[in-house]
Design an enzyme around this catalytic site. Structure first.
Site, mmCIF file in Angstrom:
data_model
loop_
_atom_site.group_PDB
_atom_site.id
_atom_site.type_symbol
_atom_site.label_atom_id
_atom_site.label_comp_id
_atom_site.label_asym_id
_atom_site.label_seq_id
_atom_site.Cartn_x
_atom_site.Cartn_y
_atom_site.Cartn_z
ATOM 1 N N GLY A 91 0.820 -1.208 0.000
ATOM 2 C CA GLY A 91 0.000 0.000 0.000
ATOM 3 C C GLY A 91 0.854 1.257 0.000
ATOM 4 N N SER A 147 9.145 3.827 -1.048
ATOM 5 C CA SER A 147 8.973 2.443 -1.499
ATOM 6 C C SER A 147 9.577 1.463 -0.493
ATOM 7 C CB SER A 147 9.671 2.280 -2.859
ATOM 8 O OG SER A 147 9.581 0.959 -3.302
ATOM 9 N N GLY A 148 8.824 0.412 -0.203
ATOM 10 C CA GLY A 148 9.379 -0.723 0.538
ATOM 11 C C GLY A 148 9.800 -0.471 1.969
ATOM 12 N N SER A 160 6.355 2.599 -5.525
ATOM 13 C CA SER A 160 6.366 2.035 -6.886
ATOM 14 C C SER A 160 5.101 2.411 -7.657
ATOM 15 C CB SER A 160 6.506 0.515 -6.825
ATOM 16 O OG SER A 160 5.497 -0.025 -5.993
ATOM 17 N N GLU A 161 4.070 2.905 -6.960
ATOM 18 C CA GLU A 161 2.832 3.316 -7.635
ATOM 19 C C GLU A 161 2.766 4.843 -7.809
ATOM 20 O OE1 GLU A 161 1.182 1.310 -9.205
ATOM 21 O OE2 GLU A 161 1.022 -0.605 -8.157
ATOM 22 N N HIS A 218 -3.868 3.846 -1.255
ATOM 23 C CA HIS A 218 -3.928 2.546 -1.945
ATOM 24 C C HIS A 218 -3.572 1.454 -0.948
ATOM 25 C CE1 HIS A 218 -3.073 -0.823 -4.459
ATOM 26 N NE2 HIS A 218 -1.767 -0.730 -4.309
ATOM 27 N N HIS A 268 -3.891 -3.049 0.078
ATOM 28 C CA HIS A 268 -4.193 -4.434 -0.295
ATOM 29 C C HIS A 268 -5.041 -5.039 0.820
ATOM 30 C CE1 HIS A 268 -0.127 -4.650 -2.727
ATOM 31 N NE2 HIS A 268 -0.956 -3.725 -3.178
ATOM 32 N N HIS A 318 -5.416 -7.242 -7.170
ATOM 33 C CA HIS A 318 -4.391 -6.355 -6.619
ATOM 34 C C HIS A 318 -4.843 -5.693 -5.301
ATOM 35 C CE1 HIS A 318 -1.215 -3.027 -7.582
ATOM 36 N NE2 HIS A 318 -1.409 -3.149 -6.284
HETATM 37 ZN ZN LIG Z 1 -0.460 -2.300 -4.626
#
Ligand SMILES: [Zn+2]
Length: 224
Positions: free
Chosen positions: A28, A45-46, A75-76, A95, A97, A158
């Site tokens: 997310g 990211s990450g 990454s999004e 965003h 999951h 996703h």
């Molecule tokens: Zn995602």
């Protein structure tokens, strides 16, 4: 440090995403747009949300160029930027999951009006957008096109993405989607839920305009 207030909110609400069960680990992402500056503060990211501090939040322009920050952006990033370009009233994007939204996203079943609180999303359903590989421009284009009409969509196989007029608003929509998804799943376990009509949800949206204490800019109920 540029956009200090937005960076603090990204860290604060990122931790809330995790503590409220909407995400786990590093999945997310969330962002806030400063319309005047044309700059976006986005989660790195990450990184585990528990470890993110304001300095880790990345500032980019609306072309995706990093203008401040030492981390790699989510990454999004393309997904967030495409939505901001399409959806002119969007100030924040979340965003996730989250489990129940992702369950229906993987079944390619939209969220229906099994409860009137779906009105928190602004419409009577949350559609499923076609599957594309994560982090690609194709995914960003498909989702942002769908979000011209919606504030929240499921991303096939996703997760879920939504936008709001503030980060608080966007988080509330994310929590609403997960709550509706869980309720819909519960209904399907027993039988076929009765789905409220678009007109019935329109009536709820009308009532939301006078709900609560007024004057705060908030709409509808919170479910978190
Ligand atoms: Zn995602």
């Amino acid at each position: 440090m540029r956009m200090e207030d937005e960076r603090k909110k990204i860290t604060e609400y990122g931790k809330l995403l995790k503590s409220s069960g909407l995400t786990n680990g590093t999945s997310g992402n969330l962002s806030i747009l400063d319309k005047t500056l044309g700059l976006v503060a986005i989660s790195p990211s990450g990184m585990d949300y528990e470890e993110v501090t304001p300095i880790d939040v990345v500032i980019t322009d609306l072309d995706g160029n990093i203008v401040d920050g030492h981390r790699k952006p989510s990454s999004e990033l393309d997904l967030h930027i495409s939505i901001y370009k399409t959806k002119k009233d969007a100030v924040s994007i979340v965003h996730t999951h989250s489990m129940y939204c992702t369950t229906f996203a993987s079944l390619h079943i939209p969220l229906h009006a099994v409860h009137y609180l779906i009105a928190n999303t602004g419409t009577d359903n949350v559609p499923v957008v076609d599957y594309k590989t994560y982090g690609t421009k194709e995914l960003a284009v498909g989702v942002s096109e769908a979000m011209e009409k919606y504030n929240a969509v499921l991303m096939a196989n996703h997760g879920m993405v939504c936008c709001g007029t503030s980060i608080k608003d966007a988080i509330n929509i994310a929590q609403t989607c997960e709550w509706i998804a869980k309720l819909q799943w519960n209904c399907f376990c027993i039988g076929q839920p009765h789905i409220l009509s678009a007109m019935q949800i329109e009536d709820v949206l009308e009532k939301f305009t006078s709900y609560g204490q007024g004057g705060t800019g908030s709409k509808g109920y919170t479910v978190g």
